[in-house]
Design a protein around this motif. Sequence first.
Motif, mmCIF file in Angstrom:
data_model
loop_
_atom_site.group_PDB
_atom_site.id
_atom_site.type_symbol
_atom_site.label_atom_id
_atom_site.label_comp_id
_atom_site.label_asym_id
_atom_site.label_seq_id
_atom_site.Cartn_x
_atom_site.Cartn_y
_atom_site.Cartn_z
ATOM 1 N N ILE A 26 -4.067 -5.624 15.489
ATOM 2 C CA ILE A 26 -2.662 -5.794 15.864
ATOM 3 C C ILE A 26 -1.786 -5.878 14.614
ATOM 4 C CG2 ILE A 26 -0.993 -7.432 16.846
ATOM 5 C CD1 ILE A 26 -3.128 -8.124 18.950
ATOM 6 N N SER A 27 -2.243 -6.629 13.611
ATOM 7 C CA SER A 27 -1.424 -6.904 12.433
ATOM 8 C C SER A 27 -1.596 -5.898 11.303
ATOM 9 C CB SER A 27 -1.750 -8.298 11.894
ATOM 10 O OG SER A 27 -3.091 -8.326 11.410
ATOM 11 N N LEU A 28 -2.653 -5.107 11.351
ATOM 12 C CA LEU A 28 -3.011 -4.194 10.260
ATOM 13 C C LEU A 28 -3.313 -4.946 8.969
ATOM 14 C CD1 LEU A 28 -0.489 -1.284 10.914
ATOM 15 C CD2 LEU A 28 -2.842 -1.512 11.718
ATOM 16 N N ILE A 29 -3.833 -6.167 9.122
ATOM 17 C CA ILE A 29 -4.261 -7.000 7.998
ATOM 18 C C ILE A 29 -5.752 -7.241 8.163
ATOM 19 C CG2 ILE A 29 -4.123 -9.298 6.949
ATOM 20 C CD1 ILE A 29 -1.195 -9.370 7.854
ATOM 21 N N GLU A 30 -6.513 -6.964 7.116
ATOM 22 C CA GLU A 30 -7.957 -7.198 7.162
ATOM 23 C C GLU A 30 -8.201 -8.689 6.974
ATOM 24 O OE1 GLU A 30 -11.720 -6.388 7.930
ATOM 25 O OE2 GLU A 30 -10.177 -4.852 7.906
ATOM 26 N N THR A 75 2.557 -15.355 -2.150
ATOM 27 C CA THR A 75 3.253 -14.215 -1.562
ATOM 28 C C THR A 75 2.579 -12.943 -2.050
ATOM 29 O OG1 THR A 75 5.333 -15.428 -1.460
ATOM 30 C CG2 THR A 75 5.469 -13.030 -1.345
ATOM 31 N N ILE A 76 2.246 -12.088 -1.113
ATOM 32 C CA ILE A 76 1.598 -10.815 -1.414
ATOM 33 C C ILE A 76 2.604 -9.705 -1.123
ATOM 34 C CG2 ILE A 76 -0.380 -9.323 -0.931
ATOM 35 C CD1 ILE A 76 -1.170 -12.141 -1.926
ATOM 36 N N GLU A 77 2.870 -8.898 -2.130
ATOM 37 C CA GLU A 77 3.790 -7.767 -1.975
ATOM 38 C C GLU A 77 2.997 -6.486 -1.744
ATOM 39 O OE1 GLU A 77 6.938 -8.294 -1.687
ATOM 40 O OE2 GLU A 77 7.064 -10.319 -2.490
ATOM 41 N N GLU A 78 3.691 -5.458 -1.329
ATOM 42 C CA GLU A 78 3.063 -4.189 -0.962
ATOM 43 C C GLU A 78 2.214 -3.600 -2.084
ATOM 44 O OE1 GLU A 78 4.239 -0.113 1.390
ATOM 45 O OE2 GLU A 78 5.832 -1.441 0.697
ATOM 46 N N ASP A 79 2.658 -3.737 -3.342
ATOM 47 C CA ASP A 79 1.910 -3.149 -4.453
ATOM 48 C C ASP A 79 0.602 -3.874 -4.748
ATOM 49 O OD1 ASP A 79 3.198 -5.403 -5.442
ATOM 50 O OD2 ASP A 79 3.662 -4.498 -7.382
ATOM 51 N N ASN A 80 0.397 -5.037 -4.121
ATOM 52 C CA ASN A 80 -0.827 -5.814 -4.328
ATOM 53 C C ASN A 80 -1.480 -6.151 -2.974
ATOM 54 O OD1 ASN A 80 -2.745 -7.135 -5.901
ATOM 55 N ND2 ASN A 80 -1.629 -9.068 -5.862
ATOM 56 N N TRP A 81 -1.229 -5.319 -1.961
ATOM 57 C CA TRP A 81 -1.635 -5.591 -0.581
ATOM 58 C C TRP A 81 -3.138 -5.783 -0.431
ATOM 59 C CZ3 TRP A 81 1.459 -7.503 2.758
ATOM 60 C CH2 TRP A 81 1.094 -7.567 4.109
ATOM 61 N N GLU A 82 -3.934 -5.129 -1.270
ATOM 62 C CA GLU A 82 -5.388 -5.236 -1.148
ATOM 63 C C GLU A 82 -5.885 -6.660 -1.415
ATOM 64 O OE1 GLU A 82 -4.445 -4.451 -5.372
ATOM 65 O OE2 GLU A 82 -3.826 -3.451 -3.531
ATOM 66 N N SER A 83 -5.060 -7.522 -1.994
ATOM 67 C CA SER A 83 -5.479 -8.900 -2.278
ATOM 68 C C SER A 83 -5.208 -9.861 -1.117
ATOM 69 C CB SER A 83 -4.788 -9.415 -3.543
ATOM 70 O OG SER A 83 -3.403 -9.604 -3.310
ATOM 71 N N ILE A 84 -4.640 -9.379 -0.019
ATOM 72 C CA ILE A 84 -4.280 -10.281 1.072
ATOM 73 C C ILE A 84 -5.494 -10.948 1.711
ATOM 74 C CG2 ILE A 84 -4.194 -8.539 2.915
ATOM 75 C CD1 ILE A 84 -1.644 -10.108 3.893
ATOM 76 N N THR A 85 -6.589 -10.216 1.866
ATOM 77 C CA THR A 85 -7.795 -10.803 2.463
ATOM 78 C C THR A 85 -8.306 -11.955 1.613
ATOM 79 O OG1 THR A 85 -8.354 -8.683 3.454
ATOM 80 C CG2 THR A 85 -10.120 -10.305 3.327
ATOM 81 N N ASN A 86 -8.310 -11.785 0.290
ATOM 82 C CA ASN A 86 -8.761 -12.858 -0.607
ATOM 83 C C ASN A 86 -7.827 -14.062 -0.555
ATOM 84 O OD1 ASN A 86 -11.015 -11.444 -1.446
ATOM 85 N ND2 ASN A 86 -9.978 -10.546 -3.207
ATOM 86 N N ALA A 87 -6.522 -13.829 -0.414
ATOM 87 C CA ALA A 87 -5.569 -14.938 -0.326
ATOM 88 C C ALA A 87 -5.775 -15.736 0.963
ATOM 89 C CB ALA A 87 -4.140 -14.406 -0.414
ATOM 90 N N ILE A 88 -5.999 -15.046 2.077
ATOM 91 C CA ILE A 88 -6.272 -15.727 3.349
ATOM 92 C C ILE A 88 -7.591 -16.491 3.248
ATOM 93 C CG2 ILE A 88 -6.782 -15.385 5.807
ATOM 94 C CD1 ILE A 88 -4.887 -12.921 5.671
ATOM 95 N N ASN A 89 -8.580 -15.863 2.642
ATOM 96 C CA ASN A 89 -9.883 -16.508 2.437
ATOM 97 C C ASN A 89 -9.736 -17.794 1.624
ATOM 98 O OD1 ASN A 89 -12.743 -16.756 2.472
ATOM 99 N ND2 ASN A 89 -12.847 -15.798 0.465
#
Length: 102
Positions: A26-30, A75-89
């Motif tokens: 739904i969110s397109l976030i891994e 805060t995760i911006e579009e240019d660093n989007w691949e780090s969002i999973t690690n931030a949530i973790n």
Amino acid sequence: DDYIDLPMIAVMGDTSSGKSSLLSNISLIELPSADVLTTRCPIMLKMHYSKKKSATIKISWKDDPIGKEEFAERTIEEDNWESITNAINAAQTHIIKISGKD
């Protein structure tokens, strides 16, 4: 462009029934998928329309854990989007550590 506010949903179910996969789709976030974190740590996704992709990872406690180490909001911006999973973790790991559920 007109947009409508989306309704709030809650996802509940048995272990390994696909709750995190549903939210990821739904969110397109891994979302992190380690069993320890996924099944023992709640997550709230607040989504709204924006022209640029951005996410804020933070922890909100019902009762503040007095004397415990705080989690620095990220805060995760579009240019660093691949780090969002690690931030949530990192946020989920912090919750488990502070709450003593490890």
